[in-house]
Design an enzyme around this catalytic site. Structure first.
Site, PDB file in Angstrom:
ATOM      1  N   ARG A 234       0.897  -1.287  -0.057  1.00  0.00           N
ATOM      2  CA  ARG A 234       0.000   0.113   0.122  1.00  0.00           C
ATOM      3  C   ARG A 234       0.932   1.104  -0.097  1.00  0.00           C
ATOM      4  O   ARG A 234       1.812   1.403   0.828  1.00  0.00           O
ATOM      5  CB  ARG A 234      -0.964   0.023   1.229  1.00  0.00           C
ATOM      6  N   ASP A 258       4.108  -0.161  -7.216  1.00  0.00           N
ATOM      7  CA  ASP A 258       2.525  -0.634  -7.927  1.00  0.00           C
ATOM      8  C   ASP A 258       1.721   0.086  -7.199  1.00  0.00           C
ATOM      9  O   ASP A 258       0.370   0.021  -7.477  1.00  0.00           O
ATOM     10  CB  ASP A 258       2.596  -2.072  -7.724  1.00  0.00           C
ATOM     11  N   GLU A 263      -2.558   7.645  -4.632  1.00  0.00           N
ATOM     12  CA  GLU A 263      -3.100   7.052  -5.877  1.00  0.00           C
ATOM     13  C   GLU A 263      -4.706   7.230  -6.228  1.00  0.00           C
ATOM     14  O   GLU A 263      -4.849   7.261  -7.485  1.00  0.00           O
ATOM     15  CB  GLU A 263      -2.678   5.655  -5.753  1.00  0.00           C
ATOM     16  N   HIS A 295      -1.072   0.146  -9.514  1.00  0.00           N
ATOM     17  CA  HIS A 295      -1.955  -0.938  -9.020  1.00  0.00           C
ATOM     18  C   HIS A 295      -2.481  -2.109  -9.764  1.00  0.00           C
ATOM     19  O   HIS A 295      -3.554  -2.278  -9.833  1.00  0.00           O
ATOM     20  CB  HIS A 295      -2.948  -0.139  -8.106  1.00  0.00           C
TER      21      HIS A 295
HETATM   22  P1  NAI Z   1      -1.304 -11.170   4.800  1.00  0.00           P
HETATM   23  O1  NAI Z   1      -2.180 -10.941   5.768  1.00  0.00           O
HETATM   24  O2  NAI Z   1      -1.266 -12.630   4.287  1.00  0.00           O
HETATM   25  O3  NAI Z   1       0.292 -10.850   5.275  1.00  0.00           O
HETATM   26  C1  NAI Z   1       0.633  -9.639   5.821  1.00  0.00           C
HETATM   27  C2  NAI Z   1       1.961  -9.871   6.517  1.00  0.00           C
HETATM   28  O4  NAI Z   1       2.494  -8.858   7.081  1.00  0.00           O
HETATM   29  C3  NAI Z   1       1.672 -10.870   7.779  1.00  0.00           C
HETATM   30  O5  NAI Z   1       2.392 -11.825   7.955  1.00  0.00           O
HETATM   31  C4  NAI Z   1       1.854  -9.651   8.971  1.00  0.00           C
HETATM   32  O6  NAI Z   1       2.283 -10.463  10.006  1.00  0.00           O
HETATM   33  C5  NAI Z   1       2.819  -8.899   8.226  1.00  0.00           C
HETATM   34  N1  NAI Z   1       2.947  -7.624   9.102  1.00  0.00           N
HETATM   35  C6  NAI Z   1       1.981  -6.984   9.563  1.00  0.00           C
HETATM   36  N2  NAI Z   1       2.611  -5.851  10.135  1.00  0.00           N
HETATM   37  C7  NAI Z   1       3.623  -5.936   9.853  1.00  0.00           C
HETATM   38  C8  NAI Z   1       5.049  -4.835  10.155  1.00  0.00           C
HETATM   39  N3  NAI Z   1       4.891  -3.888  11.147  1.00  0.00           N
HETATM   40  N4  NAI Z   1       6.261  -5.240   9.583  1.00  0.00           N
HETATM   41  C9  NAI Z   1       6.454  -6.337   8.944  1.00  0.00           C
HETATM   42  N5  NAI Z   1       5.348  -7.092   8.748  1.00  0.00           N
HETATM   43  C10 NAI Z   1       4.251  -7.010   8.934  1.00  0.00           C
HETATM   44  O7  NAI Z   1      -1.401 -10.180   3.328  1.00  0.00           O
HETATM   45  P2  NAI Z   1      -1.044 -10.781   1.956  1.00  0.00           P
HETATM   46  O8  NAI Z   1      -2.204 -11.289   1.405  1.00  0.00           O
HETATM   47  O9  NAI Z   1       0.331 -11.216   1.904  1.00  0.00           O
HETATM   48  O10 NAI Z   1      -1.140  -9.099   1.304  1.00  0.00           O
HETATM   49  C11 NAI Z   1      -0.209  -8.273   1.845  1.00  0.00           C
HETATM   50  C12 NAI Z   1      -0.844  -6.890   1.320  1.00  0.00           C
HETATM   51  O11 NAI Z   1      -0.407  -6.698  -0.073  1.00  0.00           O
HETATM   52  C13 NAI Z   1      -2.215  -6.378   1.833  1.00  0.00           C
HETATM   53  O12 NAI Z   1      -2.464  -6.200   3.024  1.00  0.00           O
HETATM   54  C14 NAI Z   1      -2.289  -5.263   0.703  1.00  0.00           C
HETATM   55  O13 NAI Z   1      -2.148  -4.095   1.238  1.00  0.00           O
HETATM   56  C15 NAI Z   1      -1.249  -5.373  -0.450  1.00  0.00           C
HETATM   57  N6  NAI Z   1      -1.842  -6.208  -1.895  1.00  0.00           N
HETATM   58  C16 NAI Z   1      -1.524  -5.469  -2.710  1.00  0.00           C
HETATM   59  C17 NAI Z   1      -2.117  -5.859  -4.152  1.00  0.00           C
HETATM   60  C18 NAI Z   1      -1.815  -5.171  -5.332  1.00  0.00           C
HETATM   61  O14 NAI Z   1      -2.422  -5.242  -6.479  1.00  0.00           O
HETATM   62  N7  NAI Z   1      -0.725  -4.397  -5.354  1.00  0.00           N
HETATM   63  C19 NAI Z   1      -3.115  -6.731  -4.144  1.00  0.00           C
HETATM   64  C20 NAI Z   1      -3.184  -7.613  -2.922  1.00  0.00           C
HETATM   65  C21 NAI Z   1      -2.697  -7.214  -1.837  1.00  0.00           C
END
Ligand code: NAI
Length: 332
Positions: A234, A258, A263, A295
């Site tokens: 994000r 991305d 945005e 994005h």
């Molecule tokens: P997820 O919930 O499976 O993994 C997120 C990880 O980040 C978790 O392991 C969590 O413990 C960790 N985390 C939380 N706070 C943290 C911190 N302060 N420092 C380091 N790690 C921390 O989520 P997923 O599915 O892997 O997605 C991650 C992010 O990717 C989403 O929250 C979303 O913002 C973004 N995303 C972007 C997309 C795009 O099109 N560019 C599409 C889908 C998701």
């Protein structure tokens, strides 16, 4: 039952329409973004289906609830743009798509890394102009380099698998270390160690108060000189102005984005006939070592199909049982 779908592009209409075919739902598509001036369009709908740059603040949620909407079905995993307290106060349920294709985002992250490293975006332009000189296109072997992944959830884990396949050493930072990553040989380290030890840093964590501007001037000062930074999580995880300073000083050697913190005013729209109103974004575009996509990390056939199917399942489940398949709730 009527469902009003906001920020609905042609591809959303196609995939959601197919997923809802036998659901009995009547989908009403709005190209417009959800916001204070468009919320009233949803009056009388049972559910609203929203995307990442829709406004789901207290005022809009209040207006939706007053118009009898009962569910906000997000077509995204991230829900940082929803005022969950306001939703609860207004009696609105919120649902999301927690997993659709971590491969889509992880592979896009890799695309940014490889393109920035080997300058294929610049080579493409040069060759089209008959310029076959290689000056300025030199990259580095990914093999034996160190990649640092911030956030090893679903996307970060797929990326760790890909990068270890390239022969990279992988460092990670996550408050919840992941056994699958540890089995791959990923080493969990404090953030300062990840910043100082990585040739490539990728951000795969959610946007939370703890991760807002995680990459700021202080973090950039700790990075290896010339390191590559890639953000597909994000926008506001990165302080854009600080990153521009890092690019100017050479501390950041390449930047792949991305997502961008402002945005909402740019992405998903065709602004090619007008101008870019955001001077900070326009400054980013002037660097030859910056690559920005709008994005599109999620944008694969497989992901769109999964998003549509889970969204429809969330809505039908909620209307049938009063509970969406994947509710988003406030932490107690
Ligand atoms: P997820 O919930 O499976 O993994 C997120 C990880 O980040 C978790 O392991 C969590 O413990 C960790 N985390 C939380 N706070 C943290 C911190 N302060 N420092 C380091 N790690 C921390 O989520 P997923 O599915 O892997 O997605 C991650 C992010 O990717 C989403 O929250 C979303 O913002 C973004 N995303 C972007 C997309 C795009 O099109 N560019 C599409 C889908 C998701």
């Amino acid at each position: 039952m009527r469902v009003d779908v906001f920020s609905a592009k042609r591809y959303d209409q196609a995939f959601l329409g197919a997923a809802a075919k036998d659901s009995g739902l009547e989908l009403c598509f709005h190209e417009a973004r959800l916001g204070p001036t468009t919320a009233r369009l949803a009056q009388g709908a049972a559910a609203v289906c929203a995307f990442v740059n829709d406004d789901l603040g207290a005022a809009v949620l209040g207006e939706l609830a007053a118009g009898d909407v009962r569910l906000i079905a997000l077509r995204s995993a991230g829900f940082n743009h929803v005022d969950l307290q306001a939703a609860r106060d207004a009696g609105l349920a919120v649902a999301r798509v927690p997993a659709y294709s971590p491969h889509a985002v992880a592979e896009h992250t890799l695309a940014l890394i490889l393109t920035l490293n080997r300058n294929t975006h610049r080579a493409w332009n040069r060759v089209r102009e008959g310029n076959f000189a290689l000056d300025g296109l030199m990259g580095f072997d990914m093999h034996a380099k160190t990649a640092g992944i911030v956030g090893t959830g679903q996307i970060g884990t797929v990326l760790a698998r890909i990068l270890t396949g390239f022969g990279c050493m992988v460092l990670a930072h996550d408050p919840n270390p992941n056994a699958e990553c540890e089995a791959l040989g990923v080493r969990y380290v404090p953030m300062t160690q990840l910043l100082a030890g990585s040739d490539i840093i990728t951000l795969q964590c959610p946007l939370t108060p703890a991760t807002h501007h995680l990459i700021d001037d202080a973090a950039i000062a700790q990075m290896r000189r010339g390191a590559m930074l890639v953000n597909t999580s994000r926008g506001a995880v990165v302080d854009t102005r600080a990153v521009i300073r890092g690019l100017k000083s050479g501390r950041i050697g390449a930047l792949g984005l991305d997502v961008y913190e402002e945005e909402g005013d740019l992405f998903f729209e065709d602004l090619s006939q007008t101008h870019i109103p955001d001077d900070v974004f326009a400054r980013l575009l002037t660097f030859p070592n910056v690559l920005i996509t709008g994005h599109q990390g999620f944008f694969t056939r497989e992901a769109l199909q999964a998003i549509a199917e889970t969204t429809i399942a969330n809505i039908t489940g909620f209307l049938r049982d009063g509970q969406a398949l994947h509710p988003v709730t406030l932490p107690d």
